[in-house]
Design a protein around this motif. Structure first.
Motif, mmCIF file in Angstrom:
data_model
loop_
_atom_site.group_PDB
_atom_site.id
_atom_site.type_symbol
_atom_site.label_atom_id
_atom_site.label_comp_id
_atom_site.label_asym_id
_atom_site.label_seq_id
_atom_site.Cartn_x
_atom_site.Cartn_y
_atom_site.Cartn_z
ATOM 1 N N HIS A 15 38.220 37.484 -22.644
ATOM 2 C CA HIS A 15 38.473 36.558 -21.522
ATOM 3 C C HIS A 15 39.432 35.471 -22.000
ATOM 4 O O HIS A 15 39.187 34.848 -23.045
ATOM 5 C CB HIS A 15 37.177 35.893 -21.073
ATOM 6 C CG HIS A 15 36.163 36.855 -20.530
ATOM 7 N ND1 HIS A 15 36.070 37.150 -19.187
ATOM 8 C CD2 HIS A 15 35.184 37.579 -21.146
ATOM 9 C CE1 HIS A 15 35.075 38.018 -18.994
ATOM 10 N NE2 HIS A 15 34.526 38.296 -20.166
ATOM 11 N N ASN A 17 40.100 32.331 -21.047
ATOM 12 C CA ASN A 17 39.572 30.977 -21.294
ATOM 13 C C ASN A 17 38.431 30.945 -22.307
ATOM 14 O O ASN A 17 38.053 29.868 -22.761
ATOM 15 C CB ASN A 17 39.159 30.307 -19.975
ATOM 16 C CG ASN A 17 40.352 29.646 -19.305
ATOM 17 O OD1 ASN A 17 40.769 28.553 -19.684
ATOM 18 N ND2 ASN A 17 40.939 30.328 -18.331
ATOM 19 N N PHE A 61 32.192 27.036 -19.631
ATOM 20 C CA PHE A 61 33.393 27.540 -18.968
ATOM 21 C C PHE A 61 33.872 26.564 -17.899
ATOM 22 O O PHE A 61 35.077 26.366 -17.720
ATOM 23 C CB PHE A 61 33.146 28.926 -18.356
ATOM 24 C CG PHE A 61 33.196 30.021 -19.379
ATOM 25 C CD1 PHE A 61 34.295 30.142 -20.220
ATOM 26 C CD2 PHE A 61 32.155 30.916 -19.523
ATOM 27 C CE1 PHE A 61 34.350 31.148 -21.175
ATOM 28 C CE2 PHE A 61 32.195 31.914 -20.474
ATOM 29 C CZ PHE A 61 33.300 32.034 -21.298
ATOM 30 N N HIS A 65 37.557 25.006 -17.951
ATOM 31 C CA HIS A 65 38.484 25.115 -16.820
ATOM 32 C C HIS A 65 39.043 23.743 -16.442
ATOM 33 O O HIS A 65 40.205 23.640 -16.035
ATOM 34 C CB HIS A 65 37.792 25.791 -15.629
ATOM 35 C CG HIS A 65 37.539 27.249 -15.872
ATOM 36 N ND1 HIS A 65 36.437 27.910 -15.393
ATOM 37 C CD2 HIS A 65 38.245 28.175 -16.576
ATOM 38 C CE1 HIS A 65 36.483 29.191 -15.791
ATOM 39 N NE2 HIS A 65 37.573 29.360 -16.507
ATOM 40 N N THR A 97 41.494 37.637 -17.040
ATOM 41 C CA THR A 97 41.355 36.248 -16.618
ATOM 42 C C THR A 97 41.167 36.183 -15.111
ATOM 43 O O THR A 97 41.597 37.076 -14.390
ATOM 44 C CB THR A 97 42.569 35.406 -17.076
ATOM 45 O OG1 THR A 97 42.254 34.019 -16.879
ATOM 46 C CG2 THR A 97 43.848 35.754 -16.337
ATOM 47 N N THR A 98 40.497 35.119 -14.661
ATOM 48 C CA THR A 98 40.198 34.942 -13.238
ATOM 49 C C THR A 98 41.329 34.142 -12.596
ATOM 50 O O THR A 98 41.484 32.958 -12.916
ATOM 51 C CB THR A 98 38.879 34.144 -13.067
ATOM 52 O OG1 THR A 98 37.944 34.565 -14.067
ATOM 53 C CG2 THR A 98 38.311 34.298 -11.680
ATOM 54 N N LYS A 100 43.067 31.662 -10.332
ATOM 55 C CA LYS A 100 42.400 30.493 -9.730
ATOM 56 C C LYS A 100 43.279 29.774 -8.718
ATOM 57 O O LYS A 100 44.444 29.505 -8.992
ATOM 58 C CB LYS A 100 41.999 29.511 -10.840
ATOM 59 C CG LYS A 100 40.960 30.112 -11.788
ATOM 60 C CD LYS A 100 40.870 29.360 -13.099
ATOM 61 C CE LYS A 100 39.899 30.035 -14.050
ATOM 62 N NZ LYS A 100 40.452 31.220 -14.738
ATOM 63 N N GLY A 197 31.592 36.676 -14.645
ATOM 64 C CA GLY A 197 31.007 35.434 -14.133
ATOM 65 C C GLY A 197 29.502 35.456 -14.327
ATOM 66 O O GLY A 197 28.919 36.501 -14.664
ATOM 67 N N HIS A 224 31.103 43.953 -15.875
ATOM 68 C CA HIS A 224 30.044 43.412 -16.731
ATOM 69 C C HIS A 224 28.724 43.940 -16.195
ATOM 70 O O HIS A 224 28.394 43.701 -15.028
ATOM 71 C CB HIS A 224 30.037 41.889 -16.663
ATOM 72 C CG HIS A 224 31.125 41.257 -17.468
ATOM 73 N ND1 HIS A 224 32.454 41.471 -17.215
ATOM 74 C CD2 HIS A 224 31.064 40.431 -18.539
ATOM 75 C CE1 HIS A 224 33.171 40.797 -18.095
ATOM 76 N NE2 HIS A 224 32.360 40.151 -18.912
ATOM 77 N N GLU A 227 23.819 42.274 -18.233
ATOM 78 C CA GLU A 227 23.655 41.106 -19.112
ATOM 79 C C GLU A 227 22.280 40.482 -18.896
ATOM 80 O O GLU A 227 21.734 39.825 -19.773
ATOM 81 C CB GLU A 227 24.748 40.069 -18.838
ATOM 82 C CG GLU A 227 26.107 40.514 -19.316
ATOM 83 C CD GLU A 227 27.190 39.534 -18.905
ATOM 84 O OE1 GLU A 227 27.589 38.711 -19.722
ATOM 85 O OE2 GLU A 227 27.629 39.605 -17.737
ATOM 86 N N ASP A 302 34.881 39.539 -26.546
ATOM 87 C CA ASP A 302 34.398 38.837 -25.362
ATOM 88 C C ASP A 302 35.053 37.448 -25.264
ATOM 89 O O ASP A 302 35.937 37.238 -24.448
ATOM 90 C CB ASP A 302 32.868 38.720 -25.391
ATOM 91 C CG ASP A 302 32.274 38.440 -24.024
ATOM 92 O OD1 ASP A 302 33.022 38.516 -23.034
ATOM 93 O OD2 ASP A 302 31.063 38.159 -23.938
ATOM 94 N N ASP A 303 34.583 36.514 -26.098
ATOM 95 C CA ASP A 303 35.084 35.135 -26.061
ATOM 96 C C ASP A 303 35.202 34.654 -27.510
ATOM 97 O O ASP A 303 34.282 34.008 -28.037
ATOM 98 C CB ASP A 303 34.104 34.242 -25.296
ATOM 99 C CG ASP A 303 33.925 34.685 -23.848
ATOM 100 O OD1 ASP A 303 34.879 34.561 -23.072
ATOM 101 O OD2 ASP A 303 32.825 35.179 -23.505
HETATM 102 P P1 5GP Z 1 38.851 33.055 -17.450
HETATM 103 O O1 5GP Z 1 38.591 34.153 -16.485
HETATM 104 O O2 5GP Z 1 38.724 31.686 -16.811
HETATM 105 O O3 5GP Z 1 40.134 33.197 -18.208
HETATM 106 O O4 5GP Z 1 37.723 33.158 -18.600
HETATM 107 C C1 5GP Z 1 36.463 32.555 -18.500
HETATM 108 C C2 5GP Z 1 35.611 33.234 -17.451
HETATM 109 O O5 5GP Z 1 35.318 34.573 -17.849
HETATM 110 C C3 5GP Z 1 34.225 32.590 -17.259
HETATM 111 O O6 5GP Z 1 34.281 31.521 -16.341
HETATM 112 C C4 5GP Z 1 33.402 33.764 -16.719
HETATM 113 O O7 5GP Z 1 33.633 33.948 -15.352
HETATM 114 C C5 5GP Z 1 33.993 34.946 -17.457
HETATM 115 N N1 5GP Z 1 33.228 35.266 -18.677
HETATM 116 C C6 5GP Z 1 33.532 34.960 -19.948
HETATM 117 N N2 5GP Z 1 32.604 35.444 -20.797
HETATM 118 C C7 5GP Z 1 31.691 36.073 -20.055
HETATM 119 C C8 5GP Z 1 30.503 36.799 -20.365
HETATM 120 O O8 5GP Z 1 30.081 36.961 -21.521
HETATM 121 N N3 5GP Z 1 29.819 37.321 -19.315
HETATM 122 C C9 5GP Z 1 30.260 37.186 -18.026
HETATM 123 N N4 5GP Z 1 29.524 37.747 -17.059
HETATM 124 N N5 5GP Z 1 31.373 36.520 -17.702
HETATM 125 C C10 5GP Z 1 32.092 35.971 -18.708
#
Ligand code: 5GP
Length: 362
Positions: A15, A17, A61, A65, A97-98, A100, A197, A224, A227, A302-303
């Motif tokens: 991801h 962020n 997160f 953001h 990435t989401t 926005k 999310g 996903h 979880e 993942d992160d």
């Molecule tokens: P972005 O999409 O803003 O670049 O990355 C962060 C977003 O990815 C978080 O707000 C969340 O929606 C999603 N995300 C990151 N890590 C995880 C995770 O381990 N599980 C889930 N379900 N969502 C995640």
């Protein structure tokens, strides 16, 4: 550990962020604190903290953001994230990435993604190959992970592709916008859709129309899954049968059997699962069961920022915990090529990368 760094690797679940450097987050927090918008000490403690439960992650997160969501910062973090993965010898990277909307910053989902792409293209330390219909030559085949520059200077090469995430907090209409954006941007490196999310938020029925739409359009999907032990949703996800699944932590015996019989490739996130409680420990992680069953899987971070890990470290952990040998680790990295969402030419090229690396590393 050095061997795991030298190993060419494929990252399929990262991801944007969640992969930001701590140093960048702290610098951004300092800038906002200087403007009186946040209290730096409060934020610093949160960013530097080690324990990360699942609910804590999603609070974090929201904080990330606030720090990262303007066009220039999105461009900066996208550039840094690609640089960091390339430094780890990741040869193929799918960043998710989401997109926005943020009216206050004049940001739309489209302009957010343009900012991400600008960052990926701004990388200079390595040769980035991001599909672009205007310069198809970008995607020419290469036989090694390095290219010759000016005779003897070597520059690494990394393939980057983008997945658009649907956040579980989004409405059906917002999720559909994301899928339509993915279609619109398919010639700019966007190749798939992700559902992510907070897993305790939202209903499967809300995203289903968007996921169905993506399926009809032929856009690859990763979800996903499991979880948290949400039986109804896990069953629905398995019935939907996406191209890949992330995590698969809380499946019961029946669901586990179904996953295996459907042979859906799994993105394994060891450190993330242990930190957020999806797996009781590294030793008891479901990686071992899937690996022993020869189920298709790929190690992922993942992160990497949030969980202070790297893809090399995830390979090292597998060796240290489950006793995989170097040839086994090599095969694991190599087999991940089969599960990428990019086309056959990229697969062919990556196979060559591994063929060359095998001579060097084995
Ligand atoms: P972005 O999409 O803003 O670049 O990355 C962060 C977003 O990815 C978080 O707000 C969340 O929606 C999603 N995300 C990151 N890590 C995880 C995770 O381990 N599980 C889930 N379900 N969502 C995640």
């Amino acid at each position: 550990r050095e061997w795991c760094v030298a190993l060419p690797k494929v990252e399929l679940h990262a991801h944007l962020n969640g992969s930001v450097r701590n140093s960048t987050l702290l610098e951004l927090a300092k800038q906002l604190a200087d403007k009186g918008l946040i209290v730096f000490e409060d934020v610093k403690d949160v960013i530097m903290k080690n324990g990360r439960s699942l609910p804590e992650c999603f609070k974090l997160f929201d904080l990330f953001h606030i720090l990262t969501t303007d066009h220039d910062t999105v461009t900066r973090i996208a550039k840094e994230v690609v640089e960091d993965f390339a430094a780890e010898n990741v040869v193929y990277l799918e960043i998710r990435t989401t997109p926005k909307n943020n009216g206050a910053k004049g940001m739309t989902k489209r302009s957010y993604m343009n900012a991400v792409i600008k960052g990926v293209k701004a990388v200079e330390a390595v040769d980035v190959v991001l599909f672009d219909s205007n310069s198809r030559t970008n995607d020419t085949l290469t036989c090694t992970p390095t290219i010759e520059l000016d005779g003897d200077t070597k520059k690494k090469r990394i393939y980057v592709r983008l997945l658009l995430s649907i956040d579980r907090r989004e409405t059906t209409s917002a999720a559909l916008d994301t899928v339509n954006l993915a279609l619109e941007m398919k010639d700019q490196g966007v190749i798939g859709i992700d559902l992510s999310g907070n897993p305790v938020v939202g209903e499967w029925e809300t995203y289903l129309p968007a996921l169905q739409h993506a399926k009809e359009l032929g856009i690859p999907i990763t979800i996903h899954c499991g979880e948290v032990p949400n039986r109804k949703e896990i069953q629905a996800v398995l019935d939907f049968c996406p191209q890949r699944l992330g995590h698969v932590c809380c499946l019961n015996d029946v669901e586990w059997k179904m996953l295996k019989s459907l042979i859906i490739p799994v993105e394994i996130c060891l450190t993330s699962n242990v930190m957020t409680g999806g797996a009781p420990s590294l030793e008891l992680h479901h990686f071992a069961d899937l690996y022993n069953a020869k189920h298709p899987l790929s190690l992922c971070t993942d992160d990497s920022g949030l969980f202070s890990t790297s893809l090399s470290n995830e390979y090292y952990l597998v060796a240290a915990t489950f006793g995989l040998s170097k040839p086994q680790l090599f095969r694991l990295a190599q087999e991940a090529v089969q599960f990428i969402f990019a086309d056959g030419n990229v697969k062919k090229s990556l196979k060559e990368v591994f063929r060359h690396a095998e001579k060097r590393l084995m």
